[in-house]
Design an enzyme around this catalytic site. Sequence first.
Site, PDB file in Angstrom:
ATOM      1  CB  SER A  24     118.808  65.250  31.191  1.00 49.30           C
ATOM      2  OG  SER A  24     118.133  66.038  32.154  1.00 49.30           O
ATOM      3  CG  ASN A 112     117.336  63.617  44.336  1.00 51.45           C
ATOM      4  OD1 ASN A 112     117.662  64.153  43.277  1.00 51.45           O
ATOM      5  ND2 ASN A 112     118.156  63.535  45.369  1.00 51.45           N
ATOM      6  CB  THR A 157     112.437  19.444  17.530  1.00 53.81           C
ATOM      7  OG1 THR A 157     112.671  18.153  16.975  1.00 53.81           O
ATOM      8  CG2 THR A 157     111.080  19.449  18.229  1.00 53.81           C
ATOM      9  CG  HIS A 158     116.947  19.542  17.094  1.00 52.23           C
ATOM     10  ND1 HIS A 158     117.888  19.916  18.026  1.00 52.23           N
ATOM     11  CD2 HIS A 158     116.122  18.671  17.731  1.00 52.23           C
ATOM     12  CE1 HIS A 158     117.655  19.282  19.168  1.00 52.23           C
ATOM     13  NE2 HIS A 158     116.577  18.525  19.023  1.00 52.23           N
ATOM     14  CB  SER A 279     115.772  44.571  -4.017  1.00 52.05           C
ATOM     15  OG  SER A 279     117.023  44.873  -4.591  1.00 52.05           O
ATOM     16  CE  LYS A 285     115.349  39.286  -2.357  1.00 52.35           C
ATOM     17  NZ  LYS A 285     116.678  39.729  -1.927  1.00 52.35           N
ATOM     18  CG  ASN A 287     113.720  41.826   0.378  1.00 51.44           C
ATOM     19  OD1 ASN A 287     113.821  40.709  -0.127  1.00 51.44           O
ATOM     20  ND2 ASN A 287     114.408  42.876  -0.023  1.00 51.44           N
ATOM     21  CD  GLU A 292     115.138  40.594   6.491  1.00 48.74           C
ATOM     22  OE1 GLU A 292     115.684  41.688   6.218  1.00 48.74           O
ATOM     23  OE2 GLU A 292     115.001  39.674   5.671  1.00 48.74           O
ATOM     24  CE1 TYR A 319     118.613  61.010  41.027  1.00 46.77           C
ATOM     25  CE2 TYR A 319     120.513  62.386  41.525  1.00 46.77           C
ATOM     26  CZ  TYR A 319     119.585  61.904  40.614  1.00 46.77           C
ATOM     27  OH  TYR A 319     119.637  62.308  39.312  1.00 46.77           O
ATOM     28  CD  GLN A 324     120.573  63.595  33.906  1.00 44.91           C
ATOM     29  OE1 GLN A 324     120.251  64.348  34.814  1.00 44.91           O
ATOM     30  NE2 GLN A 324     121.411  63.956  32.950  1.00 44.91           N
ATOM     31  CE  LYS A 327     115.586  61.105  33.589  1.00 46.37           C
ATOM     32  NZ  LYS A 327     116.026  60.387  34.811  1.00 46.37           N
TER      33      LYS A 327
HETATM   34  N1  ARG Z   1     117.799  65.093  36.093  1.00 46.20           N
HETATM   35  C1  ARG Z   1     118.005  64.209  37.210  1.00 46.20           C
HETATM   36  C2  ARG Z   1     117.585  62.785  36.845  1.00 46.20           C
HETATM   37  O1  ARG Z   1     117.048  62.612  35.798  1.00 46.20           O
HETATM   38  C3  ARG Z   1     117.244  64.650  38.394  1.00 46.20           C
HETATM   39  C4  ARG Z   1     117.913  65.754  39.070  1.00 46.20           C
HETATM   40  C5  ARG Z   1     118.557  65.361  40.301  1.00 46.20           C
HETATM   41  N2  ARG Z   1     119.741  66.132  40.402  1.00 46.20           N
HETATM   42  C6  ARG Z   1     120.418  66.259  41.505  1.00 46.20           C
HETATM   43  N3  ARG Z   1     121.458  66.990  41.439  1.00 46.20           N
HETATM   44  N4  ARG Z   1     120.071  65.723  42.636  1.00 46.20           N
HETATM   45  O2  ARG Z   1     117.788  61.840  37.573  1.00 46.20           O
END
Ligand code: ARG
Length: 466
Positions: A24, A112, A157-158, A279, A285, A287, A292, A319, A324, A327
């Site tokens: 990650s 965790n 409206t509408h 354009s 044009k 734009n 948009e 957990y 993961q 994010k």
């Molecule tokens: N990279 C993991 C996350 O973003 C955290 C690691 C936890 N990994 C684990 N094997 N308990 O959530």
Amino acid sequence: DHLALWGGRFASGPSEALSALSKSTQFDWRLADDDIAGSRAHARALAAVGLLTPSELERMEKALDRLQDLVDSGAFRPDEGDEDEATALERGLLLLVGEELGGKLRAGRSRNDQIATLIRMWLRRHARTIAAQLLCLIEAIMDQSRRAGQAVMPGRTHMQHAQPVLVAHQLMAHAWPLIRDIGRLADWDGRADASPYGSGALAGNTLGLDPQAVAAELGFSRVVENSIDGTSSRDLVAEFSFVAAMIGVDLSRFAEEIIIWNSQEFAFVTLDDSYSTGSSIMPQKKNPDIAELARGKAGRLIGDLTGLLATLKGLPTAYARDLQEDKEAVFDQVDTMEVLLPAFTGMVATMRLNYRRMDGEAPTGFALATDIAEWLVKQGIPFRQAHALSGTCVKTAEKRGVELWDLTDDDYARIFSGFLPADLAPQVKTILTVQGSVAARQGQGGTAPARVKEQMDEAAHALKDL
Ligand code: ARG
């Protein structure tokens, strides 16, 4: 090597396919600064219970400072073997202070509770940036509203002409949701202001560490009440994500309005050259791409929220690695908003409203029909009948291809006969003006100039309180 983080009970390292899936760092490296801050606070907590000597703590802190410098300069980066940002930073620390001391920092914490804390820290910081950007946009809207003064336009409206409104009133209708969005971020921050650090993997730690001290160092005023909740809930990430999606939707509604106003048929607004695009084939044009893109990116912001909620649904408690996946959704939302908001604000701040055209359109499309009905009510006619009588005026004018004020005194006397004396009926024409129509909408929140001014003061006040 795989021994570094969790390899003790394993006979072999991870397969290439597993590493590729599990890795990650390509997205979580942006948490490195927060992780190092967490490590510093954690080292102090370990020292406070004697698990690091004062001199070990000093060496550890120096190493973390050095690591931060190396991260800042880009000299230290995750490598292919690092599973996540925490793995990479531990490798970096070991390189700087050696296995003996470096290996002590992991006591009493888990990735965790670490990751659950880091995502809160990161989001809280960016929530502030986004709130500040929203504030700039709201101020641009309020500036335009002030400049519009008592200019009027057709309220719809509408998408049909409904009743005339002040241009400022229409613009401010886009400011209030954004003001509430800032409020939502602030409310959210109050809930996110609790540190999971010290929750360990799920059950807390046996080492007597003081999570309150760590929390305070990381900018939290509280510690989570439940270590399982602290490590495994992501409702706060989802709530942030909802606010982001809502901001996207609020911007998109405004964007759509600007796109329509910018069409040749409306010609209510001219966008500044520096906030419009051309354009490659059609030389004429100009734009409204920012609007948009705002409209388009709203879909993406909603998608990030939807994906995250789907990930969270049905997870067993405590957990799981699924977490993961929280994010990338919010990172994408933050990146999207932080690049979108300044452009959107620039577009709004520099657009030129065509007041003359808006003014000319304001009374057309029989937009004063409600005023006729309400005038009749003031003459003692029940609204039901008044509505029908005003409708007859509209039908008559429409058939003749004219506007309401073009009907003759005789027309009004005839239409209202049986309800009003023939000499009183034509007086309705005295209220058939846009200025009169807006000025009469005196209730709180209405479009009368005095009420709109009040509204602007309230908005300024609300912004001060945020
Ligand atoms: N990279 C993991 C996350 O973003 C955290 C690691 C936890 N990994 C684990 N094997 N308990 O959530």
